[in-house]
Every structure is written in C-alpha cells, then in structure tokens.
Design a protein around this motif. Structure first.
Motif, PDB file in Angstrom:
ATOM      1  N   ALA A  76     -57.447 -48.053  -7.269  1.00 16.46           N
ATOM      2  CA  ALA A  76     -58.060 -45.977  -7.236  1.00 16.46           C
ATOM      3  C   ALA A  76     -57.623 -45.284  -8.687  1.00 16.46           C
ATOM      4  O   ALA A  76     -57.430 -45.611  -8.687  1.00 16.46           O
ATOM      5  CB  ALA A  76     -57.735 -45.193  -6.292  1.00 16.46           C
ATOM      6  N   LEU A  77     -59.084 -45.233  -8.790  1.00 19.79           N
ATOM      7  CA  LEU A  77     -58.693 -45.032 -10.484  1.00 19.79           C
ATOM      8  C   LEU A  77     -58.865 -43.201 -10.637  1.00 19.79           C
ATOM      9  O   LEU A  77     -60.672 -43.010 -10.080  1.00 19.79           O
ATOM     10  CB  LEU A  77     -59.369 -45.381 -11.683  1.00 19.79           C
ATOM     11  CG  LEU A  77     -59.625 -47.185 -11.168  1.00 19.79           C
ATOM     12  CD1 LEU A  77     -60.926 -47.400 -12.396  1.00 19.79           C
ATOM     13  CD2 LEU A  77     -58.314 -47.556 -12.201  1.00 19.79           C
ATOM     14  N   VAL A  78     -58.709 -42.000 -10.446  1.00 21.17           N
ATOM     15  CA  VAL A  78     -57.982 -41.119 -10.722  1.00 21.17           C
ATOM     16  C   VAL A  78     -58.335 -39.777 -11.904  1.00 21.17           C
ATOM     17  O   VAL A  78     -57.795 -40.334 -12.829  1.00 21.17           O
ATOM     18  CB  VAL A  78     -57.358 -40.093  -9.721  1.00 21.17           C
ATOM     19  CG1 VAL A  78     -57.191 -38.371  -9.415  1.00 21.17           C
ATOM     20  CG2 VAL A  78     -57.367 -41.317  -8.794  1.00 21.17           C
ATOM     21  N   THR A  79     -59.768 -39.709 -12.471  1.00 25.76           N
ATOM     22  CA  THR A  79     -59.695 -38.935 -13.124  1.00 25.76           C
ATOM     23  C   THR A  79     -59.815 -37.452 -13.254  1.00 25.76           C
ATOM     24  O   THR A  79     -60.878 -36.548 -12.338  1.00 25.76           O
ATOM     25  CB  THR A  79     -60.812 -39.033 -13.750  1.00 25.76           C
ATOM     26  OG1 THR A  79     -60.867 -40.557 -14.157  1.00 25.76           O
ATOM     27  CG2 THR A  79     -60.849 -38.428 -15.419  1.00 25.76           C
ATOM     28  N   ALA A  80     -59.306 -36.227 -13.526  1.00 24.14           N
ATOM     29  CA  ALA A  80     -59.419 -34.890 -13.430  1.00 24.14           C
ATOM     30  C   ALA A  80     -60.220 -35.053 -14.326  1.00 24.14           C
ATOM     31  O   ALA A  80     -61.428 -34.830 -15.647  1.00 24.14           O
ATOM     32  CB  ALA A  80     -58.316 -33.555 -13.701  1.00 24.14           C
ATOM     33  N   THR A  81     -61.449 -33.800 -13.635  1.00 28.94           N
ATOM     34  CA  THR A  81     -62.934 -33.639 -14.849  1.00 28.94           C
ATOM     35  C   THR A  81     -63.176 -32.119 -14.935  1.00 28.94           C
ATOM     36  O   THR A  81     -64.062 -31.955 -16.069  1.00 28.94           O
ATOM     37  CB  THR A  81     -63.560 -34.094 -14.335  1.00 28.94           C
ATOM     38  OG1 THR A  81     -63.939 -33.660 -12.502  1.00 28.94           O
ATOM     39  CG2 THR A  81     -64.069 -35.137 -13.669  1.00 28.94           C
ATOM     40  N   GLY A  82     -62.027 -31.245 -14.327  1.00 29.75           N
ATOM     41  CA  GLY A  82     -62.182 -29.556 -14.336  1.00 29.75           C
ATOM     42  C   GLY A  82     -61.449 -28.596 -13.592  1.00 29.75           C
ATOM     43  O   GLY A  82     -61.109 -29.234 -12.755  1.00 29.75           O
ATOM     44  N   THR A  83     -61.658 -27.423 -13.949  1.00 32.03           N
ATOM     45  CA  THR A  83     -61.005 -26.804 -13.516  1.00 32.03           C
ATOM     46  C   THR A  83     -61.960 -25.310 -13.957  1.00 32.03           C
ATOM     47  O   THR A  83     -62.334 -25.286 -14.059  1.00 32.03           O
ATOM     48  CB  THR A  83     -59.678 -27.004 -14.008  1.00 32.03           C
ATOM     49  OG1 THR A  83     -59.421 -25.457 -14.695  1.00 32.03           O
ATOM     50  CG2 THR A  83     -58.249 -27.450 -13.820  1.00 32.03           C
ATOM     51  N   ARG A  84     -61.159 -24.555 -12.370  1.00 30.62           N
ATOM     52  CA  ARG A  84     -61.776 -23.096 -12.272  1.00 30.62           C
ATOM     53  C   ARG A  84     -61.341 -22.599 -12.050  1.00 30.62           C
ATOM     54  O   ARG A  84     -61.528 -22.476 -10.134  1.00 30.62           O
ATOM     55  CB  ARG A  84     -63.493 -23.178 -12.334  1.00 30.62           C
ATOM     56  CG  ARG A  84     -64.267 -22.209 -12.112  1.00 30.62           C
ATOM     57  CD  ARG A  84     -65.718 -22.163 -12.033  1.00 30.62           C
ATOM     58  NE  ARG A  84     -66.652 -20.961 -12.642  1.00 30.62           N
ATOM     59  CZ  ARG A  84     -67.526 -20.977 -13.086  1.00 30.62           C
ATOM     60  NH1 ARG A  84     -68.592 -21.427 -13.613  1.00 30.62           N
ATOM     61  NH2 ARG A  84     -67.890 -19.489 -12.730  1.00 30.62           N
ATOM     62  N   GLY A  85     -60.532 -21.433 -12.281  1.00 26.07           N
ATOM     63  CA  GLY A  85     -59.887 -20.610 -10.841  1.00 26.07           C
ATOM     64  C   GLY A  85     -59.650 -21.354 -10.695  1.00 26.07           C
ATOM     65  O   GLY A  85     -58.124 -21.806 -11.155  1.00 26.07           O
ATOM     66  N   SER A  86     -58.852 -21.459  -9.317  1.00 26.42           N
ATOM     67  CA  SER A  86     -57.776 -21.534  -8.920  1.00 26.42           C
ATOM     68  C   SER A  86     -58.405 -23.370  -7.910  1.00 26.42           C
ATOM     69  O   SER A  86     -57.716 -24.178  -7.411  1.00 26.42           O
ATOM     70  CB  SER A  86     -57.712 -21.201  -6.939  1.00 26.42           C
ATOM     71  OG  SER A  86     -58.685 -21.330  -5.996  1.00 26.42           O
ATOM     72  N   ASP A 124     -50.893 -23.912 -18.669  1.00 27.34           N
ATOM     73  CA  ASP A 124     -49.800 -24.841 -18.687  1.00 27.34           C
ATOM     74  C   ASP A 124     -50.516 -25.590 -17.857  1.00 27.34           C
ATOM     75  O   ASP A 124     -49.919 -27.015 -18.240  1.00 27.34           O
ATOM     76  CB  ASP A 124     -48.950 -23.861 -19.093  1.00 27.34           C
ATOM     77  CG  ASP A 124     -48.893 -22.955 -17.728  1.00 27.34           C
ATOM     78  OD1 ASP A 124     -49.926 -22.349 -17.008  1.00 27.34           O
ATOM     79  OD2 ASP A 124     -47.132 -23.092 -17.183  1.00 27.34           O
ATOM     80  N   ILE A 125     -50.501 -25.619 -16.589  1.00 22.42           N
ATOM     81  CA  ILE A 125     -50.714 -26.724 -15.433  1.00 22.42           C
ATOM     82  C   ILE A 125     -51.999 -27.484 -15.264  1.00 22.42           C
ATOM     83  O   ILE A 125     -51.790 -28.164 -16.095  1.00 22.42           O
ATOM     84  CB  ILE A 125     -50.700 -25.364 -14.042  1.00 22.42           C
ATOM     85  CG1 ILE A 125     -50.339 -24.915 -14.127  1.00 22.42           C
ATOM     86  CG2 ILE A 125     -51.176 -26.457 -13.061  1.00 22.42           C
ATOM     87  CD1 ILE A 125     -48.638 -25.385 -13.808  1.00 22.42           C
ATOM     88  N   ALA A 126     -52.834 -27.258 -16.334  1.00 18.53           N
ATOM     89  CA  ALA A 126     -54.483 -27.919 -16.272  1.00 18.53           C
ATOM     90  C   ALA A 126     -54.200 -28.627 -17.578  1.00 18.53           C
ATOM     91  O   ALA A 126     -54.911 -30.041 -17.326  1.00 18.53           O
ATOM     92  CB  ALA A 126     -55.687 -26.317 -16.905  1.00 18.53           C
ATOM     93  N   ARG A 127     -53.305 -28.207 -18.471  1.00 19.75           N
ATOM     94  CA  ARG A 127     -52.865 -29.340 -19.566  1.00 19.75           C
ATOM     95  C   ARG A 127     -51.949 -30.295 -18.951  1.00 19.75           C
ATOM     96  O   ARG A 127     -52.444 -31.293 -19.542  1.00 19.75           O
ATOM     97  CB  ARG A 127     -51.552 -28.643 -20.530  1.00 19.75           C
ATOM     98  CG  ARG A 127     -52.785 -27.315 -21.626  1.00 19.75           C
ATOM     99  CD  ARG A 127     -51.856 -27.350 -23.291  1.00 19.75           C
ATOM    100  NE  ARG A 127     -52.249 -26.018 -23.013  1.00 19.75           N
ATOM    101  CZ  ARG A 127     -52.049 -24.776 -22.525  1.00 19.75           C
ATOM    102  NH1 ARG A 127     -50.791 -24.941 -22.560  1.00 19.75           N
ATOM    103  NH2 ARG A 127     -52.685 -23.868 -22.785  1.00 19.75           N
ATOM    104  N   VAL A 128     -51.798 -30.171 -17.738  1.00 18.43           N
ATOM    105  CA  VAL A 128     -50.794 -31.507 -17.470  1.00 18.43           C
ATOM    106  C   VAL A 128     -51.647 -33.155 -17.272  1.00 18.43           C
ATOM    107  O   VAL A 128     -51.134 -33.357 -17.375  1.00 18.43           O
ATOM    108  CB  VAL A 128     -50.096 -31.017 -15.752  1.00 18.43           C
ATOM    109  CG1 VAL A 128     -49.480 -32.294 -15.325  1.00 18.43           C
ATOM    110  CG2 VAL A 128     -48.648 -29.648 -16.251  1.00 18.43           C
ATOM    111  N   PRO A 132     -57.167 -30.769 -24.188  1.00 23.26           N
ATOM    112  CA  PRO A 132     -57.655 -30.262 -24.464  1.00 23.26           C
ATOM    113  C   PRO A 132     -58.968 -29.385 -24.431  1.00 23.26           C
ATOM    114  O   PRO A 132     -59.547 -28.015 -24.532  1.00 23.26           O
ATOM    115  CB  PRO A 132     -56.859 -29.761 -26.288  1.00 23.26           C
ATOM    116  CG  PRO A 132     -55.679 -30.659 -26.305  1.00 23.26           C
ATOM    117  CD  PRO A 132     -56.681 -31.908 -25.170  1.00 23.26           C
ATOM    118  N   ALA A 133     -60.215 -30.059 -24.473  1.00 22.09           N
ATOM    119  CA  ALA A 133     -61.722 -30.061 -24.352  1.00 22.09           C
ATOM    120  C   ALA A 133     -62.247 -29.844 -23.466  1.00 22.09           C
ATOM    121  O   ALA A 133     -62.243 -28.801 -23.059  1.00 22.09           O
ATOM    122  CB  ALA A 133     -62.200 -31.332 -25.294  1.00 22.09           C
ATOM    123  N   SER A 134     -61.616 -30.276 -22.160  1.00 20.60           N
ATOM    124  CA  SER A 134     -62.156 -29.604 -21.133  1.00 20.60           C
ATOM    125  C   SER A 134     -61.824 -29.090 -21.058  1.00 20.60           C
ATOM    126  O   SER A 134     -61.866 -27.506 -20.215  1.00 20.60           O
ATOM    127  CB  SER A 134     -61.306 -31.377 -20.082  1.00 20.60           C
ATOM    128  OG  SER A 134     -62.036 -31.283 -20.295  1.00 20.60           O
TER     129      SER A 134
END
Length: 144
Positions: A76-86, A124-128, A132-134
């Motif tokens: 299973a290859l997991v990639t975070a693709t973005g955040t918005r709010g919570s 700072d949490i999203a950076r985990v 940076p571009a995302s």
C-alpha cells in the motif's frame, strides 16, 4: 512540481481476506487504507503530536483494477495530497509488483484528542507529511 513523499506499507493477505470468489473482498481494502494511512501518520509525526491529534476517515473513493489473491505480495503506497482546514487528503495505491490492483482517494478529518472536535491542520503539522509546494497551494486555496 514537487511530489509528496510516499509511504510504503506492506500488506499480508490472510485467508480471512478472501471471499467466496477466491480473491480479496472489496471491504478489506477499506481496512487496509485505514491501517496504511494511520501507519503513515505514526511513521512521520513526532510522538507529542501523535498524542494530541487523531484522524477520522470521512470519505473513500475506491477504484478496483485487478483482483488480489492469497499469497500475493502487496504494497500500500500512501501519498498525502493536500490539506484544507481540518481535512487532509491521501491517495493509497495497492500494488502487486508493477500492477496497480486498486487506487483509493480518501479524505480525513484531524481531530483534537482531548475534545474529539475537528482541529485545523496547522502548517507545522502539514509539513510533517506535505512538501513546501503543496503547503503553498493549500494556503492559496484557504485564502479564497
């Protein structure tokens, strides 16, 4: 374009995962996504952050491409693709060798561990888990 880091979560197919048609049951993929995304978060986040935040799945869109069978070696290859709010979005690819067996796009809500209420995902949490571009793209979306 900077690509998000991908977390490789190995899958072991058990006899309980197999349905009457002889392949992995569709519902098993949802448990695998849950396990893989949570393992990803536990792998990349510091212990103090893990103790303060929880994740709740909001939505999964599953595209099945090929059946998986007992004895197959699967990642299973997991990639975070973005955040918005919570919310955070992830893509999980289930691969057997070079073949994609299924692709799952999922949306998760960040929850405060104490209050059990949604919590905005701070930079700072999203950076985990995002490059940076995302983060800049997410900030632009949030400004709208």
């Amino acid at each position: 374009m900077i690509k998000s880091p991908t977390f490789d979560h190995p899958i072991v197919i058990s006899a309980a995962d197999i349905d009457e048609m002889g392949h992995v049951n569709n519902t098993v993929y949802l448990q695998w996504v849950q396990d893989a995304v949570v393992q990803y978060w536990e792998h990349v986040s510091p212990p103090d952050v893990r103790s303060r935040l929880l994740w709740v799945a909001l939505q999964h869109q599953v595209i099945y491409r090929r059946p998986l069978f007992l004895g197959d070696r699967v990642a299973a290859l997991v990639t975070a693709t973005g955040t918005r709010g919570s919310r955070a979005s992830f893509t999980t690819m289930f691969k057997r060798g070079d073949d994609i067996a299924a692709e799952v796009r999922s949306s998760w809500c960040c929850v405060d561990a104490s209050t059990r209420r949604p919590r905005r995902i701070a930079d700072d949490i999203a950076r985990v888990f995002l490059p940076p571009a995302s983060l800049r793209q997410g900030a632009e979306r949030n400004a709208v």
